[in-house]
Scaffold this active site. Sequence first.
Site, PDB file in Angstrom:
ATOM      1  CB  THR A   1       0.729 -13.014   2.723  1.00 16.85           C
ATOM      2  OG1 THR A   1      -0.319 -12.609   3.298  1.00 16.85           O
ATOM      3  CG2 THR A   1       1.516 -12.976   3.058  1.00 16.85           C
TER       4      THR A   1
ATOM      5  CD  GLN B   1      -3.360  -6.094   3.967  1.00 13.82           C
ATOM      6  OE1 GLN B   1      -3.339  -6.702   4.492  1.00 13.82           O
ATOM      7  NE2 GLN B   1      -2.916  -6.209   2.055  1.00 13.82           N
TER       8      GLN B   1
ATOM      9  N   GLY C   1       0.247 -17.163   5.654  1.00 13.94           N
ATOM     10  CA  GLY C   1      -1.044 -17.598   6.602  1.00 13.94           C
ATOM     11  C   GLY C   1      -1.036 -16.580   7.763  1.00 13.94           C
TER      12      GLY C   1
HETATM   13  N1  GLY Z   1      -3.094  -9.380   5.522  1.00 10.89           N
HETATM   14  C1  GLY Z   1      -2.139 -10.588   6.399  1.00 10.89           C
HETATM   15  C2  GLY Z   1      -1.323  -9.681   7.382  1.00 10.89           C
HETATM   16  O1  GLY Z   1      -0.635  -8.500   6.980  1.00 10.89           O
HETATM   17  O2  GLY Z   1      -0.894  -9.958   8.375  1.00 10.89           O
END
Ligand code: GLY
Length: 551
Positions: free
Chosen positions: A362, A401, A455
């Site tokens: 991210t 995801q 993170g």
């Molecule tokens: N993939 C990390 C988040 O969306 O929290």
Amino acid sequence: MRRAGLVISLVALIGLVAAAPPPEFGRRGMVAADHRLASEAGALILEAGGNAADAAIAAALASGVVQPAGSGLGGGGFAVLVTPDGEQAVLDFREVAPAAATQSMFVDATAEDASRIGGLAVGVPGEPSGLVALHERWGSLPLRTIVRPAIQLAQGFAVGAHLASGLSLLGEVGPGLSLALFGQAAVPSRGERVRRIRLGRTLSAFSRSRGRDLTHGSIAADIADAVQDSGGVLTVADLSAYTPVEREPVVGTYRGWSVITMPPPSSGGVVLLQALSVLEGFELPSLGHGSADLFHLYAETFQHAFADRARYMGDPDRIDVPVDELLSVDRVSEIRRQIIPGRTFDRDHYGTAIDIGRDAGTLHISVLDGEGMAVALTTTINTGFGSQVVAPRSGVLMNNQMDDFVARPGVPNAYGLVGSAANAVAPGARPLSSMSPTVLISPDGARRIVVGASGGPFIITSTLQVIVNIIDFGFDPAEAVSAPRMHHQWAPEKLFIDAGVSPDTERALRGRGHEIYRMPFFSSVQVVVSEDGAGVTGASDPRKGGWPAGW
Ligand code: GLY
């Protein structure tokens, strides 16, 4: 004991503040990304007369080239905006589950890591349509001008420390992924120049077709084929059907500042605001920065907020997320009442999910322009290098995801998060996120803070601590992002501390019953602050080696 702890913490803090470089200054604007080249790409667009939305798009596209572990056209994200005339808006371009996804797809899958590696892990990317929608709605320069810096970077850039370290951890997968990304099987090291020729062509097509080639054209076919060849169910029809959504931001206050933040399908804004509201009842500077007292208070607050997250939050288009109730005076007061300074409790004290990392995937970009437009944009392919599936002709690295859903009931995801049926896999659903892009406006309306992080769940707790560092402790942006941080997410029952936290604070926290885990790598926060008509200052988190660029 506490006095000694405070003294040591203060010494550590003074050392740290002295070590933090001064924040970057911009007379008319600033872009803070987690890579210097991405910040510079955004600043170039500000300089060319673009606004904060243009600059955020340029920085996001450039990040997708130079930070492929963390984002790109195969991912998705969120943007929170405040315009010069006071409009407050949210654009949700989060991935969705493909139409053929089912609630039991990962329970039925033979590979235990099917929600993390390979085609099944891939959600329908929202980045291509999302960045175009951001441009259509709020941008000012032609899209081709905004994409140009990323296309140029794709012709050659030096591998940064964060990418080099991510690549070195890939083991036997490294050469194949290097070949797919850079056209060379030798895994590049830090400073080595690499090119992303196929991605460069894809970016040109993105610019020419305003994203359509990636959702309806030949690049869409390349992406769908690659995902299906790796065992996934994503189709061109999924890519064509993807639509970004404009949502109402979640808005609250903290010590008189307006807080404009991300609503579900992120848990980030609600958890952040609930925790800030709890903390507002305490006088934080008197506890001492970096002290066990402060970290214990954070830990207790976060455990309640994360327990609520696991129980109630998911895709707002499918379930009713009780946002107002979670942010109500009653809920906040109830949490405050349950906080005991001297001890922590077992997990069930904070809540029970009904049925039941290392950051890399991210990145966050904060932008302020000379007119006062603020854009906080967080984008992700989830964990480092996402699903590791790369579309061969277009060089697009696909997200994983789907792991942000509750893939297997009762089994924590890659970030150790547990959840409930509120966040179950369903066709077209958006997985629950922790991304917390946030803009704050000072009580007199004159100053803005643009902030967010990467993170996983650390995003929320780190963003909060940087906000508190600025508002309660009066830190400048560089001090605020550099200062040692902690994290607690209720499950697992661990209090995470980063490298700079003093051994004394650690001991005192153990004494209150916390199991301490020292994390070698934390989160990465980017923040830009307007200075009351006197330019802007900002900082990128040194933990990831980023650097902001002012103009
Ligand atoms: N993939 C990390 C988040 O969306 O929290």
